[in-house]
Design a protein around this motif. Sequence first.
Motif, PDB file in Angstrom:
ATOM      1  N   GLY A 255       0.808  -1.209   0.000  1.00 13.87           N
ATOM      2  CA  GLY A 255       0.000   0.000   0.000  1.00 13.87           C
ATOM      3  C   GLY A 255       0.844   1.262   0.000  1.00 13.87           C
ATOM      4  O   GLY A 255       0.300   2.368   0.045  1.00 13.87           O
ATOM      5  N   TRP A 256       2.160   1.120  -0.060  1.00 14.86           N
ATOM      6  CA  TRP A 256       3.063   2.269  -0.123  1.00 14.86           C
ATOM      7  C   TRP A 256       3.309   2.655  -1.584  1.00 14.86           C
ATOM      8  O   TRP A 256       2.979   1.899  -2.503  1.00 14.86           O
ATOM      9  CB  TRP A 256       4.402   1.940   0.556  1.00 14.86           C
ATOM     10  N   MET A 257       3.918   3.830  -1.795  1.00 17.77           N
ATOM     11  CA  MET A 257       4.301   4.269  -3.137  1.00 17.77           C
ATOM     12  C   MET A 257       5.703   4.857  -3.073  1.00 17.77           C
ATOM     13  O   MET A 257       6.080   5.487  -2.085  1.00 17.77           O
ATOM     14  CB  MET A 257       3.320   5.318  -3.672  1.00 17.77           C
ATOM     15  N   ALA A 258       6.487   4.638  -4.136  1.00 22.59           N
ATOM     16  CA  ALA A 258       7.851   5.159  -4.166  1.00 22.59           C
ATOM     17  C   ALA A 258       8.291   5.374  -5.607  1.00 22.59           C
ATOM     18  O   ALA A 258       7.704   4.807  -6.541  1.00 22.59           O
ATOM     19  CB  ALA A 258       8.810   4.204  -3.457  1.00 22.59           C
ATOM     20  N   ASN A 259       9.310   6.187  -5.777  1.00 26.16           N
ATOM     21  CA  ASN A 259       9.877   6.404  -7.106  1.00 26.16           C
ATOM     22  C   ASN A 259      10.396   5.081  -7.653  1.00 26.16           C
ATOM     23  O   ASN A 259      11.099   4.331  -6.960  1.00 26.16           O
ATOM     24  CB  ASN A 259      11.015   7.415  -7.042  1.00 26.16           C
ATOM     25  N   ALA A 260      10.068   4.804  -8.906  1.00 28.40           N
ATOM     26  CA  ALA A 260      10.407   3.508  -9.497  1.00 28.40           C
ATOM     27  C   ALA A 260      11.913   3.272  -9.530  1.00 28.40           C
ATOM     28  O   ALA A 260      12.369   2.147  -9.298  1.00 28.40           O
ATOM     29  CB  ALA A 260       9.818   3.413 -10.904  1.00 28.40           C
ATOM     30  N   ASP A 261      12.691   4.315  -9.805  1.00 32.47           N
ATOM     31  CA  ASP A 261      14.131   4.110  -9.897  1.00 32.47           C
ATOM     32  C   ASP A 261      14.720   3.684  -8.556  1.00 32.47           C
ATOM     33  O   ASP A 261      15.606   2.815  -8.493  1.00 32.47           O
ATOM     34  CB  ASP A 261      14.836   5.363 -10.420  1.00 32.47           C
ATOM     35  N   LEU A 262      14.218   4.246  -7.456  1.00 34.18           N
ATOM     36  CA  LEU A 262      14.699   3.852  -6.133  1.00 34.18           C
ATOM     37  C   LEU A 262      14.267   2.430  -5.796  1.00 34.18           C
ATOM     38  O   LEU A 262      15.050   1.630  -5.277  1.00 34.18           O
ATOM     39  CB  LEU A 262      14.181   4.822  -5.076  1.00 34.18           C
ATOM     40  N   VAL A 263      13.012   2.097  -6.089  1.00 34.56           N
ATOM     41  CA  VAL A 263      12.500   0.752  -5.818  1.00 34.56           C
ATOM     42  C   VAL A 263      13.334  -0.295  -6.553  1.00 34.56           C
ATOM     43  O   VAL A 263      13.725  -1.322  -5.982  1.00 34.56           O
ATOM     44  CB  VAL A 263      11.023   0.638  -6.233  1.00 34.56           C
ATOM     45  N   LYS A 264      13.636  -0.033  -7.813  1.00 42.00           N
ATOM     46  CA  LYS A 264      14.387  -1.001  -8.616  1.00 42.00           C
ATOM     47  C   LYS A 264      15.827  -1.111  -8.140  1.00 42.00           C
ATOM     48  O   LYS A 264      16.438  -2.186  -8.232  1.00 42.00           O
ATOM     49  CB  LYS A 264      14.318  -0.615 -10.087  1.00 42.00           C
ATOM     50  N   ARG A 265      16.372  -0.029  -7.631  1.00 40.30           N
ATOM     51  CA  ARG A 265      17.745  -0.055  -7.114  1.00 40.30           C
ATOM     52  C   ARG A 265      17.833  -0.882  -5.844  1.00 40.30           C
ATOM     53  O   ARG A 265      18.786  -1.630  -5.643  1.00 40.30           O
ATOM     54  CB  ARG A 265      18.245   1.368  -6.865  1.00 40.30           C
ATOM     55  N   ILE A 266      16.828  -0.762  -4.974  1.00 38.12           N
ATOM     56  CA  ILE A 266      16.831  -1.536  -3.727  1.00 38.12           C
ATOM     57  C   ILE A 266      16.496  -2.994  -3.999  1.00 38.12           C
ATOM     58  O   ILE A 266      17.189  -3.909  -3.573  1.00 38.12           O
ATOM     59  CB  ILE A 266      15.823  -0.946  -2.716  1.00 38.12           C
ATOM     60  N   GLY A 267      15.421  -3.247  -4.729  1.00 38.91           N
ATOM     61  CA  GLY A 267      15.032  -4.594  -5.103  1.00 38.91           C
ATOM     62  C   GLY A 267      14.616  -5.471  -3.928  1.00 38.91           C
ATOM     63  O   GLY A 267      14.744  -5.098  -2.767  1.00 38.91           O
ATOM     64  N   TYR A 268      14.107  -6.654  -4.257  1.00 40.09           N
ATOM     65  CA  TYR A 268      13.693  -7.640  -3.262  1.00 40.09           C
ATOM     66  C   TYR A 268      14.724  -8.762  -3.223  1.00 40.09           C
ATOM     67  O   TYR A 268      15.142  -9.259  -4.264  1.00 40.09           O
ATOM     68  CB  TYR A 268      12.320  -8.218  -3.625  1.00 40.09           C
ATOM     69  N   SER A 269      15.095  -9.176  -2.026  1.00 41.95           N
ATOM     70  CA  SER A 269      16.059 -10.252  -1.858  1.00 41.95           C
ATOM     71  C   SER A 269      15.424 -11.377  -1.043  1.00 41.95           C
ATOM     72  O   SER A 269      14.676 -11.120  -0.103  1.00 41.95           O
ATOM     73  CB  SER A 269      17.316  -9.746  -1.138  1.00 41.95           C
ATOM     74  N   ASP A 270      15.730 -12.626  -1.419  1.00 41.24           N
ATOM     75  CA  ASP A 270      15.197 -13.763  -0.671  1.00 41.24           C
ATOM     76  C   ASP A 270      16.164 -14.244   0.407  1.00 41.24           C
ATOM     77  O   ASP A 270      15.967 -15.309   1.000  1.00 41.24           O
ATOM     78  CB  ASP A 270      14.820 -14.906  -1.599  1.00 41.24           C
TER      79      ASP A 270
END
Length: 362
Positions: A181-196
Amino acid sequence: MFTFSTPTSRPSRSSPKVSICLPTCNRPELIVECIDSCLAQTYGNLEIVIGDDSKDERTRQLIAQRYANEARIRYAKNQPALGQARNVASLFARARGDKILLIHDDDLLTTDGVEKLVSLWKLHPQLEVAFADQYEADHTGAIDFEGSARLNTAFRRTREAEGLQTLPGRTGLIQMFPNNGWMANADLVKRIGYSDQYGMCCDFVFGTELCLAAREVFYLHEYVSVYRKTATSISHSTRGTTVAATVSAYAFVKALKLPAQLEPSRKLALRRLAPIVVSVHAKNRQAMPGLKIAFTHLFAYNYGLSTRLYYHLLILSRAVVSIRQRAAVAAVVAAAPAVIAEPAAAVTELVTDLVTDRSEMI
């Protein structure tokens, strides 16, 4: 990976495009409600990017039939399944918007949720991350308004906290930042990414790393999403086990390298997490790890002035001592500070064990 997309709609030049990322797995009966809540948004320039880890074809068939003419949906069937973290990471990679919003398949967006969050960038052009309040609902989607107020207050989402956050990283560490339910700049989201790397608590790890990396984070004290409590959630199915999200979250917070100004936030995070992890070890008869964490984090138990500590010590003792020795331990616990003599206080402390480890928090 099997994919299909409906015809591309013409984007608006006056507003940023929002990519709503929607991971799903074996929930065709719930994802329809989630998708419909996305399509009902008052904000028009958006796409809905779906990653399907389901074992069967029901979700793919349902989406193909129900949304065949919906231009905003971009669906992909993951073959083989990617797993929670990699599924979300793939959604971020496929997102074409300027902003990214994550919503899980059993949750919902309020009709004006996207519009409320996007509007914050007009007020704060340098903003990178925004989040707001969540309603709490049961499996049917019925909202518990009193429970919703308690939920947000428990995670320090209050009127007094609204606005640009002085320490952006703090919002992630203390779990003020929600898992969707949050929103963020796409470039920042893609830089952080999801890790398993951290398993079931990948949402919490991502949120913390996102907020630590952001220069500006805004909390809006208005409802934008609905968090649905379901018995089939991953964190619910692993709760109380040694792979529970909270156990991984504890390890992550302990290992983080933080600037000095965020050390108090780490302590707040551990104050919430440590007793839950001790409880997990107690339930799994792992006495030594549980005792070590309990005594290392006595501040989480108000330095002994907490019924919860003596309850955990009693449970941990059962894993290592004989029946005769248990009687001695029970006598020690009975002689603990007067705080545990008050039945109402004891009930409050013990109930905490049952309600604190909830899927929303991690």
